[in-house]
Design a protein around this motif. Structure first.
Motif, PDB file in Angstrom:
ATOM      1  N   LEU A  69      -3.574  -2.968   2.291  1.00 23.56           N
ATOM      2  CA  LEU A  69      -4.746  -3.764   1.905  1.00 23.56           C
ATOM      3  C   LEU A  69      -5.523  -4.242   3.129  1.00 23.56           C
ATOM      4  O   LEU A  69      -6.085  -5.328   3.134  1.00 23.56           O
ATOM      5  CB  LEU A  69      -4.302  -4.972   1.061  1.00 23.56           C
ATOM      6  N   LEU A  70      -5.591  -3.410   4.135  1.00 22.14           N
ATOM      7  CA  LEU A  70      -6.224  -3.826   5.382  1.00 22.14           C
ATOM      8  C   LEU A  70      -7.703  -4.138   5.185  1.00 22.14           C
ATOM      9  O   LEU A  70      -8.207  -5.147   5.673  1.00 22.14           O
ATOM     10  CB  LEU A  70      -6.030  -2.734   6.438  1.00 22.14           C
ATOM     11  N   VAL A  71      -8.400  -3.297   4.455  1.00 20.44           N
ATOM     12  CA  VAL A  71      -9.828  -3.532   4.206  1.00 20.44           C
ATOM     13  C   VAL A  71     -10.012  -4.722   3.277  1.00 20.44           C
ATOM     14  O   VAL A  71     -10.850  -5.603   3.517  1.00 20.44           O
ATOM     15  CB  VAL A  71     -10.474  -2.264   3.611  1.00 20.44           C
ATOM     16  N   GLU A  72      -9.191  -4.781   2.225  1.00 19.12           N
ATOM     17  CA  GLU A  72      -9.348  -5.825   1.218  1.00 19.12           C
ATOM     18  C   GLU A  72      -9.023  -7.216   1.751  1.00 19.12           C
ATOM     19  O   GLU A  72      -9.608  -8.216   1.317  1.00 19.12           O
ATOM     20  CB  GLU A  72      -8.426  -5.527   0.022  1.00 19.12           C
ATOM     21  N   SER A  73      -8.073  -7.296   2.678  1.00 19.19           N
ATOM     22  CA  SER A  73      -7.606  -8.600   3.159  1.00 19.19           C
ATOM     23  C   SER A  73      -8.479  -9.195   4.252  1.00 19.19           C
ATOM     24  O   SER A  73      -8.281 -10.347   4.653  1.00 19.19           O
ATOM     25  CB  SER A  73      -6.176  -8.455   3.703  1.00 19.19           C
ATOM     26  N   GLY A  74      -9.425  -8.413   4.750  1.00 20.13           N
ATOM     27  CA  GLY A  74     -10.246  -8.894   5.847  1.00 20.13           C
ATOM     28  C   GLY A  74      -9.646  -8.640   7.205  1.00 20.13           C
ATOM     29  O   GLY A  74     -10.205  -9.026   8.233  1.00 20.13           O
ATOM     30  N   ALA A  75      -8.492  -7.965   7.247  1.00 24.38           N
ATOM     31  CA  ALA A  75      -7.817  -7.707   8.521  1.00 24.38           C
ATOM     32  C   ALA A  75      -8.523  -6.628   9.328  1.00 24.38           C
ATOM     33  O   ALA A  75      -8.135  -6.363  10.466  1.00 24.38           O
ATOM     34  CB  ALA A  75      -6.361  -7.317   8.277  1.00 24.38           C
ATOM     35  N   ARG A  76      -9.564  -6.002   8.774  1.00 17.61           N
ATOM     36  CA  ARG A  76     -10.342  -5.031   9.553  1.00 17.61           C
ATOM     37  C   ARG A  76     -10.848  -5.662  10.844  1.00 17.61           C
ATOM     38  O   ARG A  76     -10.972  -4.981  11.872  1.00 17.61           O
ATOM     39  CB  ARG A  76     -11.515  -4.527   8.704  1.00 17.61           C
ATOM     40  N   ASP A 104       4.087  -3.023  10.760  1.00 13.25           N
ATOM     41  CA  ASP A 104       4.026  -2.732   9.325  1.00 13.25           C
ATOM     42  C   ASP A 104       3.777  -4.027   8.554  1.00 13.25           C
ATOM     43  O   ASP A 104       4.615  -4.925   8.546  1.00 13.25           O
ATOM     44  CB  ASP A 104       5.346  -2.083   8.903  1.00 13.25           C
ATOM     45  N   ALA A 105       2.616  -4.118   7.909  1.00 12.21           N
ATOM     46  CA  ALA A 105       2.275  -5.336   7.171  1.00 12.21           C
ATOM     47  C   ALA A 105       3.282  -5.617   6.066  1.00 12.21           C
ATOM     48  O   ALA A 105       3.585  -6.781   5.778  1.00 12.21           O
ATOM     49  CB  ALA A 105       0.867  -5.223   6.585  1.00 12.21           C
ATOM     50  N   ASP A 106       3.832  -4.565   5.461  1.00  6.60           N
ATOM     51  CA  ASP A 106       4.804  -4.773   4.391  1.00  6.60           C
ATOM     52  C   ASP A 106       6.080  -5.407   4.930  1.00  6.60           C
ATOM     53  O   ASP A 106       6.671  -6.286   4.308  1.00  6.60           O
ATOM     54  CB  ASP A 106       5.112  -3.439   3.707  1.00  6.60           C
ATOM     55  N   ILE A 150       1.139 -13.515   7.641  1.00 10.05           N
ATOM     56  CA  ILE A 150       1.240 -12.142   8.131  1.00 10.05           C
ATOM     57  C   ILE A 150       0.353 -11.961   9.358  1.00 10.05           C
ATOM     58  O   ILE A 150       0.752 -11.319  10.338  1.00 10.05           O
ATOM     59  CB  ILE A 150       0.845 -11.141   7.015  1.00 10.05           C
ATOM     60  N   ALA A 151      -0.844 -12.527   9.325  1.00  8.69           N
ATOM     61  CA  ALA A 151      -1.757 -12.416  10.469  1.00  8.69           C
ATOM     62  C   ALA A 151      -1.135 -13.020  11.726  1.00  8.69           C
ATOM     63  O   ALA A 151      -1.216 -12.438  12.822  1.00  8.69           O
ATOM     64  CB  ALA A 151      -3.085 -13.098  10.150  1.00  8.69           C
TER      65      ALA A 151
END
Length: 203
Positions: A117-124, A31-33, A92-93
């Motif tokens: 914010l997976l798409v927004e953060s570039g974590a895709r 969980d990223a949060d 977080i990464a």
């Protein structure tokens, strides 16, 4: 072989419910949060940098980050949000990869990275496939009001901070629609699990 997927969706879309259902089938959910809380916990370098950037007023009387106050400062202020993300996202990464490595050692069939914010953060780029949970705007707003007690202004600020639904869907490999009942959602999750794992459970 452990597969790593991303799970995202707009505010109050139901992604946490989908994550819980996948966990019950044997997935390891990261969980990223929760990771964000860990990297900004008392005594961490992350919290020190946040205080330096945003001021001591974001620190609560218990010595912990006042996330609600910080949220009011950054949602609706794109520059402030970028400054916060520059502090949190790399940390977080790093924690994500630590948890993923543990899951691989444990032979988990699936790692699910749950992130708003997976798409927004570039974590895709971290994940092999992306699952997007989609709900209609009216359903999202109603859930956000009931679940989180947010005002319409606060809901809109969070919607504005996230990718547009069309952007998430364009990045998606799998879409789960969550305007219906829990039973309908469970059926979609079962089908998704079988597609991702071939129906396998944790050894």
């Amino acid at each position: 072989m452990t597969k790593v997927i991303g799970l995202t969706g707009g505010i109050a879309s139901g992604k946490s419910t989908v994550a819980r259902l996948l966990r019950t089938r044997g997935a390891v959910v990261v969980d990223a949060d929760q990771l964000a809380r860990e990297v900004l916990a008392p005594g961490t370098a992350g919290l020190a940098e946040v205080l330096e950037t945003f001021g001591p007023e974001v620190l609560g009387p218990d010595g912990r980050l006042d996330r609600a106050r910080l949220g009011r400062m950054v949602f609706g202020d794109s520059e402030a949000r970028r400054r916060l993300e520059a502090i949190t996202h790399p940390r977080i990464a790093a924690r994500f990869w630590e948890e993923t490595d543990k899951a691989r050692v444990a032979l988990a069939p699936l790692v699910v990275y749950e992130a708003a914010l997976l798409v927004e953060s570039g974590a895709r780029s971290f994940v092999e496939e992306l699952v997007v949970v989609q709900a209609s705007p009216d359903v999202q707003r109603a859930r956000a009001r009931e679940r989180d007690g947010l005002t319409e202004t606060e809901i809109q600020a969070r919607i504005d901070a996230q990718a547009k639904a069309s952007e998430r869907l364009a990045a998606a490999d799998h879409v789960i629609h969550n305007d219906g009942s829990l039973e309908e959602l469970e059926a979609q999750v079962r089908a998704l699990w079988d597609k991702l794992t071939g129906g396998g459970q944790r050894p």
